[in-house]
Design a protein around this motif. Sequence first.
Motif, PDB file in Angstrom:
ATOM      1  N   ASP A  69       0.640  -1.460  -0.065  1.00 51.47           N
ATOM      2  CA  ASP A  69      -0.080  -0.279   0.047  1.00 51.47           C
ATOM      3  C   ASP A  69       0.865   1.177  -0.145  1.00 51.47           C
ATOM      4  OD1 ASP A  69      -2.431  -1.780  -0.022  1.00 51.47           O
ATOM      5  OD2 ASP A  69      -2.433  -1.609   2.081  1.00 51.47           O
ATOM      6  N   GLU A  70       2.214   1.247   1.400  1.00 46.02           N
ATOM      7  CA  GLU A  70       2.734   2.512   0.724  1.00 46.02           C
ATOM      8  C   GLU A  70       4.001   2.318  -0.998  1.00 46.02           C
ATOM      9  OE1 GLU A  70       4.964   5.697   1.850  1.00 46.02           O
ATOM     10  OE2 GLU A  70       3.394   5.142   2.815  1.00 46.02           O
ATOM     11  N   LEU A  71       3.795   1.624  -1.031  1.00 48.41           N
ATOM     12  CA  LEU A  71       4.611   1.643  -2.899  1.00 48.41           C
ATOM     13  C   LEU A  71       3.747   1.891  -3.593  1.00 48.41           C
ATOM     14  CD1 LEU A  71       6.958  -1.988  -2.635  1.00 48.41           C
ATOM     15  CD2 LEU A  71       7.749   0.180  -2.465  1.00 48.41           C
ATOM     16  N   GLU A  72       2.250   1.778  -3.329  1.00 48.88           N
ATOM     17  CA  GLU A  72       1.633   2.760  -4.114  1.00 48.88           C
ATOM     18  C   GLU A  72       1.025   3.604  -4.380  1.00 48.88           C
ATOM     19  OE1 GLU A  72      -1.878   1.950  -6.677  1.00 48.88           O
ATOM     20  OE2 GLU A  72      -1.220   0.203  -6.056  1.00 48.88           O
ATOM     21  N   ALA A  73       1.392   4.176  -3.417  1.00 43.28           N
ATOM     22  CA  ALA A  73       1.045   5.671  -2.279  1.00 43.28           C
ATOM     23  C   ALA A  73       2.453   6.510  -3.133  1.00 43.28           C
ATOM     24  CB  ALA A  73       0.865   5.900  -1.169  1.00 43.28           C
ATOM     25  N   ILE A  74       3.691   6.005  -2.721  1.00 43.95           N
ATOM     26  CA  ILE A  74       4.911   6.303  -3.738  1.00 43.95           C
ATOM     27  C   ILE A  74       4.835   6.835  -4.900  1.00 43.95           C
ATOM     28  CG2 ILE A  74       6.635   5.977  -4.222  1.00 43.95           C
ATOM     29  CD1 ILE A  74       7.669   4.850  -1.365  1.00 43.95           C
ATOM     30  N   TYR A  75       4.364   5.266  -5.927  1.00 47.02           N
ATOM     31  CA  TYR A  75       4.163   5.353  -6.661  1.00 47.02           C
ATOM     32  C   TYR A  75       3.426   6.446  -7.645  1.00 47.02           C
ATOM     33  CZ  TYR A  75       1.897   3.364 -11.776  1.00 47.02           C
ATOM     34  OH  TYR A  75       1.018   3.311 -12.387  1.00 47.02           O
ATOM     35  N   ARG A  76       1.776   6.471  -7.063  1.00 50.58           N
ATOM     36  CA  ARG A  76       1.155   7.600  -7.228  1.00 50.58           C
ATOM     37  C   ARG A  76       1.462   8.767  -7.113  1.00 50.58           C
ATOM     38  NH1 ARG A  76      -2.300   4.345  -9.537  1.00 50.58           N
ATOM     39  NH2 ARG A  76      -3.134   2.656  -9.402  1.00 50.58           N
ATOM     40  N   LEU A  77       1.180   9.185  -5.684  1.00 47.35           N
ATOM     41  CA  LEU A  77       1.470  10.617  -4.670  1.00 47.35           C
ATOM     42  C   LEU A  77       2.702  10.956  -4.763  1.00 47.35           C
ATOM     43  CD1 LEU A  77      -0.473   9.716  -2.472  1.00 47.35           C
ATOM     44  CD2 LEU A  77      -1.281  10.820  -3.997  1.00 47.35           C
ATOM     45  N   GLU A  78       4.112  10.415  -5.248  1.00 44.17           N
ATOM     46  CA  GLU A  78       5.525  11.002  -5.526  1.00 44.17           C
ATOM     47  C   GLU A  78       6.325  11.112  -6.441  1.00 44.17           C
ATOM     48  OE1 GLU A  78       7.586   9.150  -2.081  1.00 44.17           O
ATOM     49  OE2 GLU A  78       5.720   9.122  -0.491  1.00 44.17           O
ATOM     50  N   VAL A  79       6.291   9.898  -7.009  1.00 45.15           N
ATOM     51  CA  VAL A  79       7.122  10.043  -8.063  1.00 45.15           C
ATOM     52  C   VAL A  79       6.482  10.433  -9.450  1.00 45.15           C
ATOM     53  CG1 VAL A  79       8.159   7.852  -9.177  1.00 45.15           C
ATOM     54  CG2 VAL A  79       8.489   8.044  -7.115  1.00 45.15           C
ATOM     55  N   ALA A  80       4.876   9.790  -9.697  1.00 42.43           N
ATOM     56  CA  ALA A  80       4.104  10.211 -11.247  1.00 42.43           C
ATOM     57  C   ALA A  80       3.919  11.568 -11.028  1.00 42.43           C
ATOM     58  CB  ALA A  80       3.070   9.294 -10.701  1.00 42.43           C
ATOM     59  N   PRO A  81       3.404  12.364 -10.288  1.00 43.91           N
ATOM     60  CA  PRO A  81       3.347  13.703 -10.122  1.00 43.91           C
ATOM     61  C   PRO A  81       4.948  14.808 -10.381  1.00 43.91           C
ATOM     62  CG  PRO A  81       2.523  13.011  -8.620  1.00 43.91           C
ATOM     63  CD  PRO A  81       3.479  12.394  -8.659  1.00 43.91           C
ATOM     64  N   VAL A  82       5.786  13.860 -10.275  1.00 40.15           N
ATOM     65  CA  VAL A  82       7.642  14.281 -11.182  1.00 40.15           C
ATOM     66  C   VAL A  82       7.599  13.992 -12.313  1.00 40.15           C
ATOM     67  CG1 VAL A  82      10.243  14.306 -10.298  1.00 40.15           C
ATOM     68  CG2 VAL A  82       8.176  13.946  -8.244  1.00 40.15           C
ATOM     69  N   VAL A  83       8.108  12.650 -12.649  1.00 41.70           N
ATOM     70  CA  VAL A  83       8.270  12.347 -13.843  1.00 41.70           C
ATOM     71  C   VAL A  83       7.057  12.000 -14.985  1.00 41.70           C
ATOM     72  CG1 VAL A  83      10.696  11.557 -13.045  1.00 41.70           C
ATOM     73  CG2 VAL A  83       8.187   9.451 -13.113  1.00 41.70           C
ATOM     74  N   TRP A  84       5.766  12.403 -14.421  1.00 41.76           N
ATOM     75  CA  TRP A  84       4.209  11.580 -16.038  1.00 41.76           C
ATOM     76  C   TRP A  84       4.470  12.212 -17.205  1.00 41.76           C
ATOM     77  CZ3 TRP A  84       0.636  15.182 -17.377  1.00 41.76           C
ATOM     78  CH2 TRP A  84       0.313  16.014 -17.142  1.00 41.76           C
ATOM     79  N   SER A  85       4.990  13.315 -17.375  1.00 43.78           N
ATOM     80  CA  SER A  85       4.844  14.639 -18.337  1.00 43.78           C
ATOM     81  C   SER A  85       6.587  13.428 -19.076  1.00 43.78           C
ATOM     82  CB  SER A  85       5.829  15.694 -17.643  1.00 43.78           C
ATOM     83  OG  SER A  85       6.899  16.637 -17.601  1.00 43.78           O
ATOM     84  N   ASN A  86       7.211  12.711 -19.391  1.00 43.75           N
ATOM     85  CA  ASN A  86       8.122  12.134 -20.039  1.00 43.75           C
ATOM     86  C   ASN A  86       7.900  11.322 -21.004  1.00 43.75           C
ATOM     87  OD1 ASN A  86      10.879  12.343 -20.228  1.00 43.75           O
ATOM     88  ND2 ASN A  86      10.782   9.823 -20.427  1.00 43.75           N
TER      89      ASN A  86
END
Length: 117
Positions: free
Chosen positions: A42-59
């Motif tokens: 569940d924490e890994l899911e939150a990291i995926y969606r709330l921490e990493v995705a907002p940073v790199v998604w535009s790539n």
Amino acid sequence: MNDPARESVWLALSELWLDTELDAADLAAIAGTLAISGLPVDELEAIYRLEVAPVVWSNAWATAGVWDGFDPDWLFEACRRNQRRRHGLWHRLRCRVLRRAMTYATEDHWQKIRVQL
């Protein structure tokens, strides 16, 4: 404050947004890094969606995106910022509204990784 396990997770997850084709071995390596972190799914899911995705998604939307890896210093700084604000209403709302745009290119891979955890 540096958290080497979390930084490894950020770096591994960011590979999902690189302008490259990932195969089963790549996904297994990412899953292995996530498993070693000791963080619950569940924490890994939150990291995926709330921490990493907002940073790199535009790539994923770029014509010629980053393919050889994101600069770790830049990635860690941005993910730390998202980690601090991820419980805030504005950040969560923004991530919810942009969820499909941020994860459209990675969701299938993420689900395959989750199965391996």
